[in-house]
Design a protein around this motif. Structure first.
Motif, mmCIF file in Angstrom:
data_model
loop_
_atom_site.group_PDB
_atom_site.id
_atom_site.type_symbol
_atom_site.label_atom_id
_atom_site.label_comp_id
_atom_site.label_asym_id
_atom_site.label_seq_id
_atom_site.Cartn_x
_atom_site.Cartn_y
_atom_site.Cartn_z
ATOM 1 N N GLY A 18 0.785 -1.225 0.000
ATOM 2 C CA GLY A 18 0.000 0.000 0.000
ATOM 3 C C GLY A 18 0.818 1.276 0.000
ATOM 4 N N ASP A 19 2.148 1.163 0.007
ATOM 5 C CA ASP A 19 2.993 2.362 0.070
ATOM 6 C C ASP A 19 2.979 3.162 -1.224
ATOM 7 N N GLY A 20 2.832 2.500 -2.368
ATOM 8 C CA GLY A 20 2.841 3.217 -3.633
ATOM 9 C C GLY A 20 4.213 3.739 -3.987
ATOM 10 N N GLU A 21 4.254 4.895 -4.629
ATOM 11 C CA GLU A 21 5.504 5.415 -5.175
ATOM 12 C C GLU A 21 6.290 6.185 -4.117
ATOM 13 N N ILE A 22 6.981 5.428 -3.277
ATOM 14 C CA ILE A 22 7.880 6.016 -2.280
ATOM 15 C C ILE A 22 9.209 5.267 -2.336
ATOM 16 N N PHE A 23 10.196 5.794 -1.641
ATOM 17 C CA PHE A 23 11.504 5.159 -1.556
ATOM 18 C C PHE A 23 11.450 4.088 -0.467
ATOM 19 N N ALA A 24 11.489 2.820 -0.868
ATOM 20 C CA ALA A 24 11.509 1.703 0.076
ATOM 21 C C ALA A 24 12.961 1.345 0.341
ATOM 22 N N SER A 25 13.414 1.598 1.552
ATOM 23 C CA SER A 25 14.831 1.505 1.878
ATOM 24 C C SER A 25 15.052 0.404 2.910
ATOM 25 N N GLY A 26 15.780 -0.645 2.522
ATOM 26 C CA GLY A 26 16.043 -1.757 3.419
ATOM 27 C C GLY A 26 17.475 -1.771 3.905
ATOM 28 N N MET A 27 17.664 -1.845 5.223
ATOM 29 C CA MET A 27 18.988 -1.881 5.826
ATOM 30 C C MET A 27 19.341 -3.324 6.179
ATOM 31 N N GLY A 28 20.106 -4.001 5.338
ATOM 32 C CA GLY A 28 20.465 -5.394 5.577
ATOM 33 C C GLY A 28 19.802 -6.314 4.564
ATOM 34 N N THR A 29 20.212 -7.572 4.562
ATOM 35 C CA THR A 29 19.764 -8.515 3.543
ATOM 36 C C THR A 29 18.261 -8.742 3.577
ATOM 37 N N ILE A 30 17.704 -9.089 4.731
ATOM 38 C CA ILE A 30 16.263 -9.374 4.814
ATOM 39 C C ILE A 30 15.437 -8.141 4.468
ATOM 40 N N PRO A 31 15.700 -6.962 5.052
ATOM 41 C CA PRO A 31 14.931 -5.777 4.670
ATOM 42 C C PRO A 31 15.068 -5.410 3.195
ATOM 43 N N MET A 32 16.281 -5.530 2.643
ATOM 44 C CA MET A 32 16.483 -5.209 1.236
ATOM 45 C C MET A 32 15.693 -6.167 0.346
ATOM 46 N N LEU A 33 15.750 -7.453 0.675
ATOM 47 C CA LEU A 33 14.979 -8.440 -0.076
ATOM 48 C C LEU A 33 13.485 -8.172 0.041
ATOM 49 N N ALA A 34 13.042 -7.775 1.229
ATOM 50 C CA ALA A 34 11.621 -7.507 1.447
ATOM 51 C C ALA A 34 11.135 -6.394 0.527
#
Length: 250
Positions: A18-34
């Motif tokens: 539901g976030d739409g067009e935003i910057f999804a920023s993951g810190m680390g392998t699991i967050p980045m993959l998510a």
């Protein structure tokens, strides 16, 4: 049954739904993959980076060298996005209390800590400007504690006390651990779902304060066939399995 790491990545990806067009920023392998899994499947408008200086189009495997660049995001530009609220970060927490106050700075008293960690880093700016979620690899009372030794990112009680801009923009979205997915209800940490094979007693025993728990707690969902295929493309080396206790790389 899916591997625990696959369930964890899907639970973390759901934080970006539901976030739409935003910057999804993951810190680390699991967050980045998510973030990349969400973009590859149910949230295609997400903007993701290579973790260095570029926004990338399409799918970028972990460690992949070939990328389609669609924008420039040098470090200084991250702050423009951050202050504008058009970002959702998933970061870590070494400690967290029931209101979501988080600590990545030090363990023990500030004057003489027993362990020196990262410092507050982006915790303050993230938690007062845009959506923030967390990945905690080892759910334990040492992490989920009644009192954090240093507030790096502010929780719902502090945001409400400050009010104004901070309260309006404060949004702790999700906390994903090796046991469960949690969110916040009325400013308190709430058990959203338990991963397969985990019961409420195990989550309660691993939490150093009283959680908000509904009468019926669902089981975290397993990846769909499309999500599983995307995960294999995004993480062909199986690095996700190394970040989840009890799992080893394939």
């Amino acid at each position: 049954m899916s591997a625990l790491a696959d369930v964890v990545v899907v639970a973390a990806a759901e934080a970006f739904r539901g976030d739409g067009e935003i910057f999804a920023s993951g810190m680390g392998t699991i967050p980045m993959l998510a973030a990349r899994l969400a973009k590859a499947t149910f949230e295609p408008d997400l903007v993701v980076s290579d973790g260095e200086a570029f926004f990338v189009a399409g799918e970028l495997p972990i460690g992949g060298a070939e990328k389609v660049v669609e924008g420039w995001i040098p470090f200084r530009s991250v702050f423009d996005t951050l202050w504008g609220g058009r970002r959702h970060v998933m970061m870590g927490a070494s400690q967290m209390d029931r209101h979501g106050n988080s600590n990545i700075a030090n363990i023990g008293p500030w004057e003489r800590p027993t362990v020196q960690l990262l410092g507050v880093r982006g915790g303050p700016g993230n938690t007062v400007n845009h959506a923030t979620s967390f990945w905690v690899p080892n759910h334990s009372p040492r992490v989920f504690t009644d009192h954090v030794d240093m507030v790096s990112g502010i929780g719902y009680d502090r945001a409400a006390a400050v009010g104004g801009f901070v309260a309006r923009n404060h949004d702790l979205r999700r906390v994903v651990t090796n046991l469960a997915a949690l969110d916040f209800v009325d400013g308190r940490l709430h058990l959203r779902s338990m991963h397969p094979g985990v019961d409420t007693a195990a989550v309660v025993a691993a939490t150093g304060f009283e959680l908000s728990i509904d009468a019926d707690v669902p089981v975290s969902r397993e990846p769909t066939d499309d999500e599983m295929a995307a995960l294999e493309r995004l993480d062909p080396g199986g690095l996700r399995h190394r970040e989840v206790p009890g799992e080893t790389a394939r």
